[in-house]
Structure formats: structure tokens, C-alpha cells
Design a protein around this motif. Sequence first.
Motif, PDB file in Angstrom:
ATOM      1  N   GLU A 147       0.901  -1.243   0.080  1.00  0.00           N
ATOM      2  CA  GLU A 147      -0.175   0.081  -0.068  1.00  0.00           C
ATOM      3  C   GLU A 147       0.875   1.253  -0.105  1.00  0.00           C
ATOM      4  N   LEU A 148       1.920   1.198   0.853  1.00  0.00           N
ATOM      5  CA  LEU A 148       3.054   2.290   1.018  1.00  0.00           C
ATOM      6  C   LEU A 148       3.321   2.799  -0.740  1.00  0.00           C
ATOM      7  N   VAL A 149       4.114   1.700  -1.418  1.00  0.00           N
ATOM      8  CA  VAL A 149       4.380   1.610  -2.527  1.00  0.00           C
ATOM      9  C   VAL A 149       3.411   2.067  -3.612  1.00  0.00           C
ATOM     10  N   GLU A 150       2.151   1.787  -3.561  1.00  0.00           N
ATOM     11  CA  GLU A 150       1.068   2.437  -4.508  1.00  0.00           C
ATOM     12  C   GLU A 150       0.738   3.717  -4.064  1.00  0.00           C
ATOM     13  N   ARG A 151       0.692   4.132  -2.662  1.00  0.00           N
ATOM     14  CA  ARG A 151       0.490   5.592  -2.482  1.00  0.00           C
ATOM     15  C   ARG A 151       1.639   6.271  -3.031  1.00  0.00           C
ATOM     16  N   GLY A 152       2.978   5.941  -2.735  1.00  0.00           N
ATOM     17  CA  GLY A 152       4.095   6.737  -3.309  1.00  0.00           C
ATOM     18  C   GLY A 152       4.096   6.835  -4.684  1.00  0.00           C
ATOM     19  N   LEU A 153       3.689   5.817  -5.465  1.00  0.00           N
ATOM     20  CA  LEU A 153       3.617   5.782  -6.947  1.00  0.00           C
ATOM     21  C   LEU A 153       2.618   6.756  -7.545  1.00  0.00           C
ATOM     22  N   SER A 154       1.485   6.832  -6.554  1.00  0.00           N
ATOM     23  CA  SER A 154       0.391   7.655  -6.960  1.00  0.00           C
ATOM     24  C   SER A 154       0.821   9.117  -7.094  1.00  0.00           C
ATOM     25  N   CYS A 155       1.947   9.674  -6.313  1.00  0.00           N
ATOM     26  CA  CYS A 155       2.201  11.051  -6.239  1.00  0.00           C
ATOM     27  C   CYS A 155       3.427  11.242  -6.782  1.00  0.00           C
ATOM     28  N   SER A 156       3.945  10.442  -7.616  1.00  0.00           N
ATOM     29  CA  SER A 156       5.394  10.403  -8.213  1.00  0.00           C
ATOM     30  C   SER A 156       5.253  10.984  -9.602  1.00  0.00           C
ATOM     31  N   PRO A 157       5.871  12.211  -9.959  1.00  0.00           N
ATOM     32  CA  PRO A 157       5.942  12.830 -11.190  1.00  0.00           C
ATOM     33  C   PRO A 157       6.254  12.034 -12.515  1.00  0.00           C
ATOM     34  N   ILE A 158       7.327  11.481 -12.330  1.00  0.00           N
ATOM     35  CA  ILE A 158       7.671  10.948 -13.738  1.00  0.00           C
ATOM     36  C   ILE A 158       6.559   9.685 -14.101  1.00  0.00           C
ATOM     37  N   PRO A 159       6.427   8.739 -12.985  1.00  0.00           N
ATOM     38  CA  PRO A 159       5.477   7.675 -13.266  1.00  0.00           C
ATOM     39  C   PRO A 159       4.122   8.275 -13.660  1.00  0.00           C
ATOM     40  N   ALA A 160       3.787   9.345 -13.189  1.00  0.00           N
ATOM     41  CA  ALA A 160       2.414   9.943 -13.795  1.00  0.00           C
ATOM     42  C   ALA A 160       2.412  10.294 -15.004  1.00  0.00           C
ATOM     43  N   ALA A 161       3.573  10.915 -15.410  1.00  0.00           N
ATOM     44  CA  ALA A 161       3.853  11.416 -16.829  1.00  0.00           C
ATOM     45  C   ALA A 161       3.737  10.320 -17.772  1.00  0.00           C
ATOM     46  N   VAL A 162       4.250   9.067 -17.343  1.00  0.00           N
ATOM     47  CA  VAL A 162       4.364   7.974 -18.134  1.00  0.00           C
ATOM     48  C   VAL A 162       2.935   7.222 -18.404  1.00  0.00           C
ATOM     49  N   ARG A 163       2.093   7.416 -17.229  1.00  0.00           N
ATOM     50  CA  ARG A 163       0.785   6.625 -17.141  1.00  0.00           C
ATOM     51  C   ARG A 163      -0.227   7.705 -17.925  1.00  0.00           C
ATOM     52  N   SER A 164      -0.197   8.823 -18.087  1.00  0.00           N
ATOM     53  CA  SER A 164      -0.981   9.674 -18.900  1.00  0.00           C
ATOM     54  C   SER A 164      -0.346  10.131 -19.982  1.00  0.00           C
ATOM     55  N   VAL A 165      -1.139  10.730 -20.861  1.00  0.00           N
ATOM     56  CA  VAL A 165      -0.531  11.489 -21.974  1.00  0.00           C
ATOM     57  C   VAL A 165      -0.259  12.987 -21.526  1.00  0.00           C
ATOM     58  N   THR A 166       1.097  13.212 -21.593  1.00  0.00           N
ATOM     59  CA  THR A 166       1.701  14.542 -21.274  1.00  0.00           C
ATOM     60  C   THR A 166       1.818  15.215 -22.551  1.00  0.00           C
ATOM     61  N   PRO A 167       1.229  16.374 -22.913  1.00  0.00           N
ATOM     62  CA  PRO A 167       1.394  17.107 -23.933  1.00  0.00           C
ATOM     63  C   PRO A 167       2.818  17.535 -24.089  1.00  0.00           C
ATOM     64  N   LEU A 168       3.394  17.568 -25.301  1.00  0.00           N
ATOM     65  CA  LEU A 168       4.837  17.969 -25.530  1.00  0.00           C
ATOM     66  C   LEU A 168       4.968  19.133 -26.615  1.00  0.00           C
ATOM     67  N   ALA A 169       5.100  20.251 -25.857  1.00  0.00           N
ATOM     68  CA  ALA A 169       5.344  21.324 -27.019  1.00  0.00           C
ATOM     69  C   ALA A 169       6.516  21.431 -27.511  1.00  0.00           C
ATOM     70  N   LEU A 170       6.682  21.742 -28.602  1.00  0.00           N
ATOM     71  CA  LEU A 170       7.960  21.935 -29.598  1.00  0.00           C
ATOM     72  C   LEU A 170       8.011  23.180 -29.914  1.00  0.00           C
ATOM     73  N   HIS A 171       9.403  23.736 -29.940  1.00  0.00           N
ATOM     74  CA  HIS A 171       9.790  25.225 -30.269  1.00  0.00           C
ATOM     75  C   HIS A 171      10.966  24.858 -31.081  1.00  0.00           C
ATOM     76  N   ILE A 172      11.148  25.591 -32.114  1.00  0.00           N
ATOM     77  CA  ILE A 172      12.457  25.427 -32.901  1.00  0.00           C
ATOM     78  C   ILE A 172      12.850  26.870 -33.410  1.00  0.00           C
ATOM     79  N   GLU A 173      14.181  26.627 -33.197  1.00  0.00           N
ATOM     80  CA  GLU A 173      14.778  28.025 -33.380  1.00  0.00           C
ATOM     81  C   GLU A 173      16.019  27.651 -34.296  1.00  0.00           C
ATOM     82  N   ASN A 174      16.064  28.301 -35.402  1.00  0.00           N
ATOM     83  CA  ASN A 174      17.236  28.474 -36.433  1.00  0.00           C
ATOM     84  C   ASN A 174      18.347  29.278 -35.921  1.00  0.00           C
ATOM     85  N   ALA A 175      19.585  28.743 -35.765  1.00  0.00           N
ATOM     86  CA  ALA A 175      20.748  29.515 -35.097  1.00  0.00           C
ATOM     87  C   ALA A 175      21.341  30.393 -36.360  1.00  0.00           C
TER      88      ALA A 175
END
Length: 175
Positions: A147-175
Motif C-alpha cells: 500500500e505504501l508503494v502504491e501511495r508513493g507511486l500515485s504521487c510520483s511525477p515521472i511515473p504519472a507522466a508515463v501513465r498519462s499522455v503528457t502534451p509535448l510542446a515543440l519550439h524550433i529556433e534556427n541559429a
Amino acid sequence: MFNDHLAHALKRVQAVLERRPETGLHDDAPASVRWTGGTRMLASHANGTVVPTDMPTELGGTGDQVTPGWLFRAGLASCAATSITMAAAAEGIELTLLEVKASSRSDTRGLLGMKGADGKTVHAGPGDVSLSVRIQARGEAPERLRELVERGLSCSPIPAAVRSVTPLALHIENA
């Protein structure tokens, strides 16, 4: 004791966030990467930490550094372990062992933009992502640790990003 120090720090931060929730929203430290030739990259943090990456020899790299995919898995496992540790401290559980292993399965054809037998481009990202956790704590039943592991993972940012679709904004700059 570390556990007491961590628990006290977490309570202090939580008290501030309860009074002023808007202070919880912040920009994360960016990871900057510079190409140094071939498939070799240098990832840098503002604090001066530099992590080199390279691809395996079969993909044109030297194979003497970790790959970006491994860094992803290391970040996933490290974030999960940190969140579990924080949850344990908050609950007064004294861990004696915590190991987290992140694994995944990838298809190199996706990295190369190749199409599968169905004519569709093969997914470039990892699939079958999994976490394996080994945990022990003095005087704690296995079910309480689960239960501790499950609670910890429910609040863990990177596992949360993997579990859900996290939008990825793309910015391109020509040097």
C-alpha cells in the motif's frame, strides 16, 4: 535520523502549500543538451551537473555511455524510489531496503522511422514499461508496504507522466 528530518521537511512544505497553494506551481529545471559529434550528447543542469549520452555501436555510437533511453528509465526509477521514500517518512515507516528497477521494451525500427508489416510507422517510444520494487521495513507487514508503494507511486511525477499522455510542446529556433 534521516527519516525524522525528511518527515519534518515534508510537513513544513505541506503547511506552506495549504496556506498558499499557488506556490506549489513552478517551472521545473530545464535539461539542456548539446550535440558533441556522432550520436554523443552532453546533458547539462544549471547546477553544473553534466551527463554524457551516446548510442550503442550498432546504431553508430561508441557504446561507452548510457543511452537517452536508459536515462529515461533511470529517471523513472529514481523518481519512483524518491516518492516511496517520502511516503514512508510521512507515515513514520523506517525503510531498511528499497530498490526500484525500471524496464521497458523498444523496437529499433521506430527510432529509424521504419514501417511495420501493417504499413504504419512503428512506435518510436518504449512499450511494456514496468517498475519492479523490492522493499523492507522494520516491523511492517508486506500488505502495508504494498500500500505504501502504491501511495508513493500515485504521487510520483515521472511515473504519472508515463501513465498519462503528457502534451509535448515543440519550439524550433534556427541559429
